[in-house]
Design an enzyme around this catalytic site. Structure first.
Site, PDB file in Angstrom:
ATOM      1  CE  LYS A  40      -1.742   2.424   3.190  1.00 29.18           C
ATOM      2  NZ  LYS A  40      -2.415   3.053   4.334  1.00 29.18           N
ATOM      3  CD  GLU A  79      -7.499   9.572   2.985  1.00 31.86           C
ATOM      4  OE1 GLU A  79      -8.340   9.915   3.830  1.00 31.86           O
ATOM      5  OE2 GLU A  79      -6.451   8.949   3.266  1.00 31.86           O
ATOM      6  CB  SER A  88      -8.766  -1.145   2.514  1.00 27.84           C
ATOM      7  OG  SER A  88      -7.474  -1.171   3.107  1.00 27.84           O
TER       8      SER A  88
END
Length: 359
Positions: free
Chosen positions: A141, A186, A297
């Site tokens: 990630k 994000e 997630s």
């Protein structure tokens, strides 16, 4: 034509496995500093043993694999073991849960912008990823952070370009080392923007990300996307319904994300535990084309009630594990469009917003 990565078949299998219906990801990759912020409200000292004990509580949970397909670990946790000496990666694999690893090194300001950032960590990344693969990790990630501010023109074209390219370079490097990359652009919920403005900004960012991934010859079938849900800013005075959030989020994804991407695993972004579950369920109930698996997630939205129940006390472990399973079940049902409420935990309605969130 075959993809250049010798791990292409494994990458595809990993990305598909994580998106299996009824399951999603536990994001347990809080850095040493961030987990300290989680421990502070429950008066638990932030030391290595307490961090290990808390992660052990999560991973030893008998029902973990029922609704969790993968766990993102921090580097310290990747190399830790249970109290009786079993490596966490071995424990997770025995349960049928894939270990993952956070590989970015945090954000740094982009000169000439108004508080925008890019993500660090590309230097030496291939070598680190190869070591993580040897240690048992099978996916990775990398978090990029963008902001919405209509008056200031954010996110700027420069911030989108820098973060999209960083995500694409990271993804290609991961695939060279055998790790399926989670691509996480994000957009923070901070601000006064409307849901329509959030949708427009998210579209713009995702278009840039998938252009960069294509330019870097990333195997999309061996990736996962971890986006924000689309909703109004937390200072807008608007409260969007799950139906509104589902409509704008899925429409945004339809316009930007290729159907070759197998799994989209949403971040919770400061939503309450209950809102994160209900909003995900609404997306999976929507009468719309969804060529990808829509799953979760979650970090804060899976762990807030667990932490509140644990309080650092050994005798509270069973209660804390039960709280975790409750949230995991809620989100597992949400991936099927079957969660309608009723599994609230000790912190289900608590605000989890952290302004300008970094970790």
């Amino acid at each position: 034509m075959a993809h250049w990565s010798k791990y292409s078949e494994e990458l595809i299998a990993t990305a598909k496995a994580i998106g299996k219906p009824g399951k999603g990801i536990l994001a347990a990759d809080e850095s040493t500093g961030t987990i300290g912020k989680r421990f502070a409200p429950i008066n638990v000292e932030n030391n290595e043993e307490n961090r290990r004990s808390y992660r052990e509580l999560l991973f030893l949970n008998e029902g973990l694999a029922e609704h969790i397909s993968g766990v993102i670990l921090f580097e310290e946790t990747l190399h830790q073991s249970t109290a009786d000496g079993k490596p966490f990666t071995t424990l997770l694999k025995e349960k049928g849960v894939l270990p993952g690893i956070k590989v970015d090194k945090g954000v740094t300001p982009i000169p000439g912008t108004v508080g925008e950032t890019s993500t660090q960590g590309l230097d030496g990344l291939l070598g680190r990823c190869q070591e993580y693969y040897k240690a048992g990790a099978r996916f990775a990630k990398w978090r990029a952070v963008l902001k919405i501010n209509k008056e200031l023109g954010l996110p700027s074209a420069l911030a989108i370009q820098e973060n999209a390219w960083g995500l694409a370079r990271y993804a290609a490097i991961c695939q060279e080392a055998g790790l399926a990359p989670i691509v996480e652009p994000e957009i923070l919920m901070d601000g006064t923007h409307t849901i329509e403005e959030a949708a427009a900004a998210t579209e713009k960012v995702l278009v840039g990300v998938y252009k960069a991934l294509a330019d870097n010859k990333v195997l999309l079938e061996g990736t996962l996307l971890k986006p924000n849900m689309v909703y109004a800013g937390n200072e807008s005075g608007q409260k969007n319904t799950p139906g509104d959030i589902a409509f704008y989020t899925v429409r945004t994804l339809q316009r930007t994300v290729p159907p070759s991407v197998p799994t989209i695993c949403f971040l919770s972004g400061g939503q309450t535990e209950e809102d994160a579950s209900l909003n995900l369920s609404a997306m999976n109930q929507l009468d719309a084309k969804r060529p990808w698996s829509l799953t979760f997630s979650y970090g804060r939205a899976l762990q807030a009630s667990t932490l509140k129940a644990w309080m650092g006390n050994l005798e509270n472990v069973p209660k804390a594990q039960a709280e975790f399973l409750k949230r995991a079940e809620a989100n597992g049902l949400a991936t099927l469009g079957k969660y309608t409420g009723g599994l609230e935990g000790a912190a289900a309605g608590d605000s989890l917003v952290v302004k300008n969130y970094v970790y």
